[in-house]
Write a protein that holds these residues in place. Structure first.
Motif, short mmCIF file in Angstrom:
data_model
loop_
_atom_site.label_atom_id
_atom_site.label_comp_id
_atom_site.label_asym_id
_atom_site.label_seq_id
_atom_site.Cartn_x
_atom_site.Cartn_y
_atom_site.Cartn_z
N VAL A 158 36.81 66.57 192.70
CA VAL A 158 37.67 67.59 193.31
C VAL A 158 37.34 67.74 194.79
O VAL A 158 38.26 67.91 195.61
N ALA A 159 36.08 67.65 195.15
CA ALA A 159 35.71 67.72 196.57
C ALA A 159 36.33 66.55 197.35
O ALA A 159 36.74 66.73 198.50
N PHE A 160 36.39 65.37 196.74
CA PHE A 160 37.09 64.24 197.38
C PHE A 160 38.54 64.62 197.65
O PHE A 160 39.07 64.35 198.73
N LEU A 161 39.21 65.21 196.66
CA LEU A 161 40.60 65.63 196.83
C LEU A 161 40.72 66.64 197.97
O LEU A 161 41.60 66.52 198.83
N GLN A 162 39.83 67.61 197.99
CA GLN A 162 39.89 68.64 199.02
C GLN A 162 39.65 68.05 200.41
O GLN A 162 40.36 68.39 201.37
N ARG A 163 38.68 67.16 200.52
CA ARG A 163 38.42 66.51 201.81
C ARG A 163 39.64 65.72 202.27
O ARG A 163 40.03 65.80 203.45
N ALA A 164 40.23 64.96 201.36
CA ALA A 164 41.39 64.14 201.72
C ALA A 164 42.56 65.02 202.14
O ALA A 164 43.24 64.74 203.14
N ASN A 183 42.48 68.02 203.40
CA ASN A 183 42.21 68.61 204.72
C ASN A 183 42.41 67.58 205.83
O ASN A 183 42.94 67.90 206.89
N ALA A 184 41.99 66.35 205.59
CA ALA A 184 42.12 65.32 206.62
C ALA A 184 43.56 64.86 206.82
O ALA A 184 43.91 64.35 207.88
N LEU A 185 44.40 65.07 205.81
CA LEU A 185 45.79 64.61 205.87
C LEU A 185 46.79 65.71 206.24
O LEU A 185 47.99 65.48 206.20
#
Length: 178
Positions: free
Chosen positions: A94-100, A102-104
Motif C-alpha cells: 500500500v505504501a508503494f501505491l501511495q508513493r506512486a 503522490n509522484a503522479l
C-alpha cells in the motif's frame, strides 16, 4: 477475482519449504509458520491445509488492507497489491501505491498528496479515483509499472543489504514482477 489470485499465489508458492536462508522460517503454501500460528494453527507446518492458507490470504492480504476496495476501481492494481502484499506485507504494498500516486499527481494539481501510512482509507481511495479520472485506462497501466518498479527496487535493495537474500533475488524478479 480473489479466488483466482489466491490459487495463483498458492500454486507459485508450492507446498512445504524451509530454506535455511529464509528468515521467515518454515512455510507451506506461502504462509509462514508465524502467520499460521497467529491465526490459530498449532500443528506441524508440513500438514498446514491449503484451505487454511486460502482463508488467511483472503482475510489478511485482501480484506483487512482493503485491497478489495481497490479492485472495484482498478483490478490490475489490486492484483499487484495483493501479490506484493503476500511477499512483502500489505503495508509495504500500500505504501508503494501511495508513493506512486503522490509522484503522479503533477504537484498535487490532479488531487492532493496523501499520507504515506501503508493503509488504504478515504484519502488513498480518493487519490486513486482522482488519478484514474485524470489518466483513464492508460493510467492504470502506468500506475502498475510504477508499482512494479518500486517492488523491483526493493528486491535488489534487500539482496544488497543481506547477501543471503541473493538466493531469492532471481526468483523474486522472475515470479513476482508481471
Amino acid at each position: 477475482m480473489i479466488d483466482d489470485l489466491i490459487n495463483g499465489v498458492i500454486d507459485r508458492e508450492g507446498g512445504y519449504v524451509h530454506h535455511p536462508a529464509d528468515r521467515g522460517g518454515a512455510t507451506r503454501w506461502g504462509i509462514t509458520e508465524a502467520v499460521a500460528r497467529a491465526n490459530g494453527y498449532a500443528g506441524d507446518m508440513r500438514h498446514f491445509a491449503r484451505e487454511a492458507a486460502a482463508v488467511i490470504y483472503r482475510r489478511i492480504y485482501w480484506q483487512r488492507p482493503r485491497i478489495d476496495d481497490v479492485a472495484q476501481r482498478a483490478p490490475s492494481i489490486a492484483a499487484e497489491l495483493f501479490d506484493t502484499g503476500v511477499n512483502m506485507g500489505p503495508a509495504v504494498a500500500v505504501a508503494f501505491l501511495q508513493r506512486a500516486l503522490n509522484a503522479l499527481n503533477r504537484g498535487a494539481r490532479d488531487y492532493p498528496d496523501i499520507l504515506l501510512d501503508g493503509r488504504i482509507g478515504p484519502q488513498t481511495l480518493g487519490a486513486l479515483d482522482g488519478f484514474l479520472a485524470t489518466r483513464g485506462a492508460a493510467g492504470e497501466t502506468v500506475l502498475l509499472k510504477a508499482l512494479e518498479a518500486l517492488q523491483g527496487e526493493r528486491y535488489v535493495s534487500l539482496a544488497e543489504r543481506r547477501p543471503a537474500n541473493e538466493a531469492f533475488l532471481y526468483g523474486w524478479l522472475a515470479n513476482r514482477l508481471a
